[in-house]
Design a protein around this motif. Sequence first.
Motif, short mmCIF file in Angstrom:
data_model
loop_
_atom_site.label_atom_id
_atom_site.label_comp_id
_atom_site.label_asym_id
_atom_site.label_seq_id
_atom_site.Cartn_x
_atom_site.Cartn_y
_atom_site.Cartn_z
N THR A 85 28.62 26.84 31.11
CA THR A 85 29.81 26.91 31.96
C THR A 85 30.64 28.14 31.59
OG1 THR A 85 30.74 25.30 30.47
CG2 THR A 85 30.22 24.53 32.68
N GLN A 86 30.64 28.49 30.28
CA GLN A 86 31.42 29.66 29.87
C GLN A 86 30.84 30.94 30.47
OE1 GLN A 86 31.82 30.51 25.72
NE2 GLN A 86 34.03 30.49 25.83
N ALA A 87 29.50 31.04 30.45
CA ALA A 87 28.86 32.22 31.04
C ALA A 87 29.17 32.30 32.53
CB ALA A 87 27.35 32.16 30.82
N LYS A 88 29.18 31.13 33.19
CA LYS A 88 29.50 31.09 34.61
C LYS A 88 30.95 31.54 34.85
CE LYS A 88 29.81 27.59 37.61
NZ LYS A 88 29.75 26.14 37.78
N ASP A 89 31.87 31.07 33.98
CA ASP A 89 33.27 31.44 34.11
C ASP A 89 33.46 32.95 33.95
OD1 ASP A 89 34.01 28.90 34.59
OD2 ASP A 89 34.78 28.48 32.58
N ILE A 90 32.74 33.54 32.98
CA ILE A 90 32.88 34.97 32.75
C ILE A 90 32.40 35.75 33.97
CG2 ILE A 90 32.05 36.91 31.34
CD1 ILE A 90 31.94 34.98 28.98
N ARG A 91 31.23 35.31 34.52
CA ARG A 91 30.74 35.97 35.72
C ARG A 91 31.75 35.88 36.86
NH1 ARG A 91 25.57 34.18 34.47
NH2 ARG A 91 25.71 32.39 35.84
N LYS A 92 32.38 34.72 36.99
CA LYS A 92 33.38 34.52 38.04
C LYS A 92 34.57 35.47 37.82
CE LYS A 92 36.36 31.19 38.50
NZ LYS A 92 36.81 29.87 38.12
N ASP A 93 35.02 35.57 36.57
CA ASP A 93 36.16 36.45 36.25
C ASP A 93 35.83 37.90 36.56
OD1 ASP A 93 37.51 34.26 35.46
OD2 ASP A 93 37.86 34.89 33.39
N LEU A 94 34.62 38.32 36.21
CA LEU A 94 34.21 39.70 36.47
C LEU A 94 34.14 39.97 37.97
CD1 LEU A 94 31.50 40.27 33.72
CD2 LEU A 94 33.71 41.41 33.92
N PHE A 95 33.64 38.97 38.72
CA PHE A 95 33.57 39.11 40.17
C PHE A 95 34.97 39.26 40.77
CE2 PHE A 95 33.56 37.05 44.37
CZ PHE A 95 32.72 37.94 45.03
N VAL A 96 35.91 38.42 40.30
CA VAL A 96 37.29 38.50 40.79
C VAL A 96 37.89 39.86 40.47
CG1 VAL A 96 39.62 37.57 40.52
CG2 VAL A 96 37.68 36.02 40.70
N LEU A 97 37.60 40.37 39.26
CA LEU A 97 38.11 41.69 38.86
C LEU A 97 37.59 42.77 39.80
CD1 LEU A 97 39.51 43.67 36.93
CD2 LEU A 97 37.47 43.60 35.50
N LEU A 98 36.27 42.73 40.05
CA LEU A 98 35.64 43.72 40.90
C LEU A 98 36.26 43.70 42.30
CD1 LEU A 98 33.19 45.69 40.55
CD2 LEU A 98 31.88 44.05 41.88
N LEU A 99 36.41 42.47 42.82
CA LEU A 99 36.99 42.29 44.15
C LEU A 99 38.41 42.86 44.20
CD1 LEU A 99 35.75 40.82 46.64
CD2 LEU A 99 37.29 38.93 46.11
N THR A 100 39.21 42.54 43.16
CA THR A 100 40.60 43.01 43.12
C THR A 100 40.66 44.53 43.09
OG1 THR A 100 41.03 41.06 41.76
CG2 THR A 100 42.82 42.63 41.98
N VAL A 101 39.80 45.14 42.27
CA VAL A 101 39.78 46.60 42.17
C VAL A 101 39.39 47.21 43.51
CG1 VAL A 101 38.62 48.56 41.11
CG2 VAL A 101 39.36 46.65 39.69
N LEU A 102 38.38 46.62 44.20
CA LEU A 102 37.95 47.14 45.50
C LEU A 102 39.08 47.05 46.52
CD1 LEU A 102 34.26 45.88 45.87
CD2 LEU A 102 35.09 48.23 45.66
N VAL A 103 39.71 45.86 46.61
CA VAL A 103 40.83 45.68 47.55
C VAL A 103 41.94 46.67 47.22
CG1 VAL A 103 42.65 44.11 48.27
CG2 VAL A 103 40.31 43.27 48.05
N GLY A 104 42.22 46.81 45.92
CA GLY A 104 43.26 47.74 45.48
C GLY A 104 42.94 49.16 45.89
N ALA A 105 41.68 49.57 45.71
CA ALA A 105 41.27 50.93 46.05
C ALA A 105 41.46 51.19 47.54
CB ALA A 105 39.82 51.16 45.64
N VAL A 106 41.08 50.20 48.36
CA VAL A 106 41.24 50.35 49.80
C VAL A 106 42.73 50.48 50.16
CG1 VAL A 106 41.02 49.16 52.02
CG2 VAL A 106 39.11 49.16 50.40
N LEU A 107 43.56 49.60 49.57
CA LEU A 107 45.00 49.63 49.86
C LEU A 107 45.62 50.96 49.46
CD1 LEU A 107 46.07 46.01 48.84
CD2 LEU A 107 46.16 47.04 51.12
N VAL A 108 45.24 51.44 48.27
CA VAL A 108 45.80 52.70 47.79
C VAL A 108 45.35 53.86 48.68
CG1 VAL A 108 45.70 54.36 45.89
CG2 VAL A 108 46.15 51.97 45.41
N ALA A 109 44.10 53.77 49.18
CA ALA A 109 43.60 54.82 50.08
C ALA A 109 44.38 54.80 51.40
CB ALA A 109 42.11 54.61 50.35
N LEU A 110 44.81 53.59 51.81
CA LEU A 110 45.57 53.46 53.06
C LEU A 110 47.01 53.97 52.91
CD1 LEU A 110 44.38 49.99 54.42
CD2 LEU A 110 43.91 52.25 55.38
N PHE A 111 47.57 53.80 51.69
CA PHE A 111 48.94 54.25 51.43
C PHE A 111 48.95 55.27 50.30
CE2 PHE A 111 49.08 49.87 52.93
CZ PHE A 111 49.96 49.94 53.99
#
Lengths: 181, 160
Positions: free
Chosen positions: A9-35
């Motif tokens: 379960t810990q390995a699964k949680d870490i993968r989930k956290d990394l996925f959320v991080l990646l998603l946040t960075v991508l969304v952030g990059a798009v937003l920053v590119a827009l503004f």
Amino acid sequence: MRGGEQQRTQAKDIRKDLFVLLLTVLVGAVLVALFPARRHLVLATAWKFLVEMALILPAVMLLMGLFNVFVPKDAVVKYLGRTAGLKAIFLGILLGALPTGPLYVAFPLAAALLKKGARVSCIVAFLSAWACIKIPQEMVELQFMGFRFMAARLLLTVFFVVIMSLVIEKAVDRGEVAGGA
Amino acid sequence: MSTTTVVINVLALACFALAFAQDRAKARRALVLAFRSFLRILPAVLTVVVVIGLLLGLVPKSTISRIVGEQGGVLGLLTVASLGAVLHIPSLIAFPLAASLLQAGASITAVAVFITTLTMIGVVTLPLEIRELGAKMALLRNGLSFLAALAIGVLMGVIL
């Protein structure tokens, strides 16, 4: 939880956290590119908070690690079954505040203590303190929110936890508690 | 560097030195454990740092204070409280988020309520709590915590 299951379960949680991080960075990059005009402010703010975290997190983790290795959980819990009255509530808060891992670790401990005859009020205080008055947590709160905020919230929380413990003890019969005999 | 930073780092180093002098093997184990928990929480820390940057950099103060500021009212408070109860963020990284919200125009009451429900109430861990302690005790604890968090937040707003 068994060791293997916990590791999975810990390995699964870490993968989930990394996925959320990646998603946040991508969304952030798009937003920053827009503004593009806001890019500097976004980066400067993120950097400021990153530095502040980097200055305090290793120390907090080290303190938690030391505590976990040098003070076994059983030693913490041993004292809880033995006291009564308001003293038991404050002892529950004090022991719950020690840096001893996430909340889901506390539930089985609490159940075992109830089975052994600990007071309901003491266990509620213990659980509540474990959830929200952890010492490492107070340190980070002090760092980011300042002394007045941290101290005021701490005192109010202790006050309400004491009241809650007494109310729940009145409301719950020992027989209704899953851990109770 | 703030005084808090210095004090906590000195405290940690002093404790480690003391531990090392007493039992090298145990101290080393503590160090490994600390490093592992640090790595474990790192992705969440970086996520929150990015979110804070976006929040303070892109969202106008007036928007934030309309929702969770003085004008947010009771509905705003209840929203923040429920959000805190449902979200499952490690408390260690909740404080920088809370500090940034405060900076961005949220009220002290809203921020205090958010932190308190976030830590005290766990909707995600509720099934486990019910299984271990029984439904009545678990629901009472979480329900009363919700009310206590609102009271704590309102009182904080009055005091500070």
